[in-house]
Motif scaffolding. Structure first.
Motif, PDB file in Angstrom:
ATOM      1  N   ILE A   1     -13.811 -11.824  39.768  1.00  0.00           N
ATOM      2  CA  ILE A   1     -13.269 -10.719  40.396  1.00  0.00           C
ATOM      3  C   ILE A   1     -11.758 -10.579  39.954  1.00  0.00           C
ATOM      4  CG2 ILE A   1     -14.309 -11.491  42.747  1.00  0.00           C
ATOM      5  CD1 ILE A   1     -11.699 -12.587  43.634  1.00  0.00           C
ATOM      6  N   ARG A   2     -11.284  -9.544  40.149  1.00  0.00           N
ATOM      7  CA  ARG A   2      -9.624  -9.250  39.939  1.00  0.00           C
ATOM      8  C   ARG A   2      -8.956  -9.148  41.104  1.00  0.00           C
ATOM      9  NH1 ARG A   2      -7.972  -6.676  34.444  1.00  0.00           N
ATOM     10  NH2 ARG A   2      -6.383  -8.118  35.182  1.00  0.00           N
ATOM     11  N   SER A   3      -7.695  -9.014  40.858  1.00  0.00           N
ATOM     12  CA  SER A   3      -6.573  -8.944  41.903  1.00  0.00           C
ATOM     13  C   SER A   3      -5.458  -7.814  41.914  1.00  0.00           C
ATOM     14  CB  SER A   3      -6.058 -10.294  42.310  1.00  0.00           C
ATOM     15  OG  SER A   3      -5.169 -10.734  41.326  1.00  0.00           O
ATOM     16  N   CYS A   4      -4.805  -7.596  42.618  1.00  0.00           N
ATOM     17  CA  CYS A   4      -3.665  -6.971  42.440  1.00  0.00           C
ATOM     18  C   CYS A   4      -2.307  -7.439  43.487  1.00  0.00           C
ATOM     19  CB  CYS A   4      -3.691  -5.459  42.996  1.00  0.00           C
ATOM     20  SG  CYS A   4      -4.043  -5.081  44.719  1.00  0.00           S
ATOM     21  N   PHE A   5      -1.027  -7.089  43.040  1.00  0.00           N
ATOM     22  CA  PHE A   5       0.029  -7.522  43.579  1.00  0.00           C
ATOM     23  C   PHE A   5       0.801  -6.482  44.281  1.00  0.00           C
ATOM     24  CE2 PHE A   5       4.562  -9.307  43.226  1.00  0.00           C
ATOM     25  CZ  PHE A   5       4.526 -10.223  44.348  1.00  0.00           C
ATOM     26  N   SER A   6       0.850  -6.368  45.508  1.00  0.00           N
ATOM     27  CA  SER A   6       1.319  -5.115  46.313  1.00  0.00           C
ATOM     28  C   SER A   6       2.892  -5.560  46.801  1.00  0.00           C
ATOM     29  CB  SER A   6       0.671  -4.611  47.630  1.00  0.00           C
ATOM     30  OG  SER A   6      -0.521  -3.735  46.980  1.00  0.00           O
ATOM     31  N   MET A   7       3.776  -5.253  45.861  1.00  0.00           N
ATOM     32  CA  MET A   7       5.153  -5.408  46.268  1.00  0.00           C
ATOM     33  C   MET A   7       6.015  -4.005  46.294  1.00  0.00           C
ATOM     34  SD  MET A   7       8.172  -7.916  45.056  1.00  0.00           S
ATOM     35  CE  MET A   7       8.640  -7.268  43.557  1.00  0.00           C
ATOM     36  N   THR A   8       6.098  -3.289  45.186  1.00  0.00           N
ATOM     37  CA  THR A   8       6.863  -2.138  45.109  1.00  0.00           C
ATOM     38  C   THR A   8       6.449  -0.909  46.159  1.00  0.00           C
ATOM     39  OG1 THR A   8       7.047  -2.796  42.721  1.00  0.00           O
ATOM     40  CG2 THR A   8       7.728  -0.447  43.419  1.00  0.00           C
ATOM     41  N   GLU A   9       7.490  -0.540  46.574  1.00  0.00           N
ATOM     42  CA  GLU A   9       7.199   0.799  47.531  1.00  0.00           C
ATOM     43  C   GLU A   9       8.087   2.190  46.898  1.00  0.00           C
ATOM     44  OE1 GLU A   9       7.075  -2.439  51.571  1.00  0.00           O
ATOM     45  OE2 GLU A   9       8.759  -0.517  51.365  1.00  0.00           O
ATOM     46  N   PRO A  10       7.379   3.282  47.453  1.00  0.00           N
ATOM     47  CA  PRO A  10       8.106   4.463  46.891  1.00  0.00           C
ATOM     48  C   PRO A  10       9.353   5.001  47.688  1.00  0.00           C
ATOM     49  CG  PRO A  10       6.104   4.804  48.440  1.00  0.00           C
ATOM     50  CD  PRO A  10       6.072   3.335  48.299  1.00  0.00           C
ATOM     51  N   ASP A  11       9.588   4.436  48.892  1.00  0.00           N
ATOM     52  CA  ASP A  11      10.512   4.904  49.617  1.00  0.00           C
ATOM     53  C   ASP A  11      11.981   4.122  49.694  1.00  0.00           C
ATOM     54  OD1 ASP A  11       9.067   6.958  50.455  1.00  0.00           O
ATOM     55  OD2 ASP A  11       8.163   5.972  52.131  1.00  0.00           O
ATOM     56  N   VAL A  12      11.809   2.950  49.006  1.00  0.00           N
ATOM     57  CA  VAL A  12      13.049   2.184  48.766  1.00  0.00           C
ATOM     58  C   VAL A  12      13.143   1.754  47.303  1.00  0.00           C
ATOM     59  CG1 VAL A  12      12.906   1.234  50.889  1.00  0.00           C
ATOM     60  CG2 VAL A  12      11.660   0.110  49.305  1.00  0.00           C
ATOM     61  N   ALA A  13      14.532   1.479  46.972  1.00  0.00           N
ATOM     62  CA  ALA A  13      14.642   0.851  45.596  1.00  0.00           C
ATOM     63  C   ALA A  13      14.240  -0.526  45.550  1.00  0.00           C
ATOM     64  CB  ALA A  13      16.467   0.837  45.462  1.00  0.00           C
ATOM     65  N   SER A  14      12.915  -0.714  45.111  1.00  0.00           N
ATOM     66  CA  SER A  14      12.383  -1.943  45.187  1.00  0.00           C
ATOM     67  C   SER A  14      12.794  -3.074  43.937  1.00  0.00           C
ATOM     68  CB  SER A  14      10.726  -1.625  44.835  1.00  0.00           C
ATOM     69  OG  SER A  14      10.145  -0.990  45.860  1.00  0.00           O
ATOM     70  N   SER A  15      13.770  -2.753  43.079  1.00  0.00           N
ATOM     71  CA  SER A  15      14.436  -3.331  42.111  1.00  0.00           C
ATOM     72  C   SER A  15      15.183  -4.519  42.966  1.00  0.00           C
ATOM     73  CB  SER A  15      15.374  -2.708  41.482  1.00  0.00           C
ATOM     74  OG  SER A  15      16.274  -2.158  41.954  1.00  0.00           O
ATOM     75  N   ASP A  16      15.611  -4.161  44.400  1.00  0.00           N
ATOM     76  CA  ASP A  16      16.282  -5.097  45.079  1.00  0.00           C
ATOM     77  C   ASP A  16      14.876  -5.571  46.067  1.00  0.00           C
ATOM     78  OD1 ASP A  16      17.206  -6.772  47.309  1.00  0.00           O
ATOM     79  OD2 ASP A  16      18.940  -5.202  47.490  1.00  0.00           O
ATOM     80  N   ALA A  17      14.177  -6.636  46.123  1.00  0.00           N
ATOM     81  CA  ALA A  17      13.076  -6.714  46.683  1.00  0.00           C
ATOM     82  C   ALA A  17      13.074  -6.903  48.359  1.00  0.00           C
ATOM     83  CB  ALA A  17      12.345  -8.206  46.180  1.00  0.00           C
ATOM     84  N   THR A  18      14.773  -7.291  48.832  1.00  0.00           N
ATOM     85  CA  THR A  18      14.871  -7.328  50.100  1.00  0.00           C
ATOM     86  C   THR A  18      14.839  -5.973  50.676  1.00  0.00           C
ATOM     87  OG1 THR A  18      17.285  -7.119  49.972  1.00  0.00           O
ATOM     88  CG2 THR A  18      16.376  -9.373  49.715  1.00  0.00           C
ATOM     89  N   ASN A  19      14.760  -4.975  49.953  1.00  0.00           N
ATOM     90  CA  ASN A  19      14.607  -3.670  50.533  1.00  0.00           C
ATOM     91  C   ASN A  19      13.236  -3.477  51.155  1.00  0.00           C
ATOM     92  OD1 ASN A  19      17.333  -2.682  50.292  1.00  0.00           O
ATOM     93  ND2 ASN A  19      16.858  -1.756  48.130  1.00  0.00           N
ATOM     94  N   ILE A  20      12.373  -3.976  50.824  1.00  0.00           N
ATOM     95  CA  ILE A  20      10.886  -3.734  51.300  1.00  0.00           C
ATOM     96  C   ILE A  20      10.640  -3.356  52.823  1.00  0.00           C
ATOM     97  CG2 ILE A  20       9.821  -4.625  49.330  1.00  0.00           C
ATOM     98  CD1 ILE A  20       8.880  -6.966  51.133  1.00  0.00           C
ATOM     99  N   SER A  21      10.092  -2.528  53.020  1.00  0.00           N
ATOM    100  CA  SER A  21       9.974  -2.148  54.697  1.00  0.00           C
ATOM    101  C   SER A  21       8.583  -2.204  55.122  1.00  0.00           C
ATOM    102  CB  SER A  21      10.461  -0.622  54.839  1.00  0.00           C
ATOM    103  OG  SER A  21       9.533   0.308  53.845  1.00  0.00           O
ATOM    104  N   THR A  22       7.464  -2.478  54.373  1.00  0.00           N
ATOM    105  CA  THR A  22       6.152  -2.772  54.810  1.00  0.00           C
ATOM    106  C   THR A  22       6.458  -3.861  55.865  1.00  0.00           C
ATOM    107  OG1 THR A  22       4.998  -2.165  53.011  1.00  0.00           O
ATOM    108  CG2 THR A  22       4.014  -3.500  54.235  1.00  0.00           C
ATOM    109  N   SER A  23       5.600  -3.604  57.073  1.00  0.00           N
ATOM    110  CA  SER A  23       6.018  -4.593  58.270  1.00  0.00           C
ATOM    111  C   SER A  23       4.630  -5.648  58.467  1.00  0.00           C
ATOM    112  CB  SER A  23       5.919  -3.795  59.501  1.00  0.00           C
ATOM    113  OG  SER A  23       4.915  -3.239  59.801  1.00  0.00           O
ATOM    114  N   ILE A  24       4.850  -6.849  58.631  1.00  0.00           N
ATOM    115  CA  ILE A  24       3.673  -7.786  58.718  1.00  0.00           C
ATOM    116  C   ILE A  24       4.076  -8.394  60.417  1.00  0.00           C
ATOM    117  CG2 ILE A  24       2.396  -9.814  58.077  1.00  0.00           C
ATOM    118  CD1 ILE A  24       3.281  -9.203  54.939  1.00  0.00           C
ATOM    119  N   VAL A  25       3.395  -7.970  61.168  1.00  0.00           N
ATOM    120  CA  VAL A  25       3.555  -8.481  62.602  1.00  0.00           C
ATOM    121  C   VAL A  25       2.553  -9.080  63.376  1.00  0.00           C
ATOM    122  CG1 VAL A  25       4.040  -7.456  64.866  1.00  0.00           C
ATOM    123  CG2 VAL A  25       4.967  -6.294  63.009  1.00  0.00           C
TER     124      VAL A  25
END
Length: 402
Positions: free
Chosen positions: A131-155
């Motif tokens: 199988i293969r995999s992907c890594f989902s970190m970067t987001e279109p609505d924030v400057a993802s060069s600063d990873a603390t900006n990410i807004s995806t929620s995990i509740v």
């Protein structure tokens, strides 16, 4: 620092070089032709790739990137560098040896931070190349060069986590073999800045996961691998899918990106070496203004500058790898940042000269130069843009005088 290669590494270099010459380079065009003959560029994998993987596995040239001998070849970063460089000479090279991104980084994450169940379910089939995999970190609505900006929620909701957010540039998600995503999101926005993020495993067939589109890079779709924009809409996964623990996402990311960054640099050096070889071969058979291109002084300067720049980048890569092995990724972060700036810029310079030497042919798809240029250019952004790395280098340098 001793950068001499052991007998083990010299043997591996020879074997990988031979495999590339006998199997990979001759099948680059076969791979593209098979890809272009499919009904859609995302439906199937060119059969030649699975053939190459079987041959590499049989030859013992498999999972060479993993330092853990339990899973891989037991090579240090310094030992892996020359082998990775050879693989990077071809677009299809790394995957043939099961050493391509983002699977390499994801496998390292699972090997280091995954539970026994997570390793059994996801790491083992990744190690087998099933199988293969992907890594989902970067987001279109924030400057993802600063990873603390990410807004995806995990509740957390009982025995499940609910994930909401949109990610893009999730490389590999277009591949029909891609079964699992490592998703980075926020579990606690009230925690300290670098403890708000977590990483969680999300099977791509989970309800609520929607691949919205595949994103081209300078016009190249990178099929069947691709780069996806993915919507996570009320996606529910078991609590046991959390990697390590809540609030450890940023720490995992830093651990993952160190090897990932230097692997990119190793491959870029191999890519630049091949471009320089292309230059040297081309100028022997082309004439302009009454003499061979090899006799023009400007082209001789290009060759000299390319050799100097490649060697400089290689030495800095080896130093960074040596430090990662001896003092750890955290202490080596300045060297990792430096080579991440140097290697893509070096490769772009060498490739640009090769494109000039090839003229109109250089910007066509008859040769690999244009595609390699597009790939190298993206690596001035991927895994942290040049500006972020330069900022870190400057801060670490200034600390010595504060």
């Amino acid at each position: 620092m001793d950068f001499s290669y052991s007998e083990k590494v010299l043997d591996l270099k020879k074997k990988v070089n031979t495999f590339m010459e006998e199997h990979v380079y001759p099948n680059e065009k076969v791979y593209q032709d098979q890809l272009n003959q499919q009904k859609t560029r995302w439906s199937d994998i060119p059969p030649i790739m699975e053939e190459l993987k079987k041959k590499a596995k049989k030859a013992g040239l498999w999972n060479l990137f993993l330092p853990e001998s339990e899973y891989g070849a037991g090579l240090t970063n310094l030992e892996y560098a020359p082998v990775c460089e050879i693989m990077g000479r071809s677009v299809i090279g790394p995957e043939a040896f099961n050493c391509s991104a983002p699977d390499t980084g994801n496998m390292e994450v699972l090997a280091r931070y995954g539970s026994e169940k997570q390793k059994k379910e996801w790491l083992e089939p990744l190690l087998a190349g099933e199988i293969r995999s992907c890594f989902s970190m970067t987001e279109p609505d924030v400057a993802s060069s600063d990873a603390t900006n990410i807004s995806t929620s995990i509740v957390r909701d009982g025995d499940e986590y609910v994930i909401n957010g949109t990610k893009w540039w999730s490389s590999g998600a277009g591949d029909p073999r891609c079964k699992i995503a490592i998703v980075m999101g926020k579990t606690d926005t009230s925690a300290p800045r670098h403890e708000q993020q977590s990483m969680i495993l999300v099977p791509l067939d989970t309800p609520g996961v929607k691949i919205k589109r595949m994103l081209p890079v300078f016009g190249y779709d990178d099929a069947p691998h691709g780069h996806a924009e993915i919507e996570y809409n009320n996606v529910r996964v078991p609590v046991e899918n959390m990697l390590w623990d809540e609030g450890k996402g940023f720490a995992i990311a830093q651990g993952r990106l160190g090897p990932g960054r230097i692997h990119h640099c190793m491959r870029l050096i191999g890519l630049a070496e091949r471009a320089l070889e292309d230059i040297c071969k081309r100028i022997q058979v082309r004439k302009a203004f009454g003499k061979k291109l090899s006799e023009h002084e400007v082209i001789q300067e290009w060759i000299a500058d390319s050799r100097i720049e490649i060697e400089q980048a290689r030495l800095l890569t080896l130093k960074a790898a040596y430090m990662m092995d001896t003092v750890g990724n955290k202490v080596a972060k300045k060297e990792i940042a430096m080579i991440k700036v140097v290697a893509p810029n070096m490769a772009l310079k060498v490739l640009d000269r090769a494109i000039q030497v090839f003229g109109a042919a250089g910007v066509s798809d008859d040769f690999t130069l244009a595609y390699h240029w597009a790939n190298a250019r993206t690596l001035r952004i991927a895994d942290g843009p040049d500006e972020v790395h330069r900022r870190q280098i400057a801060r670490l340098e200034m600390k010595n005088y504060q």
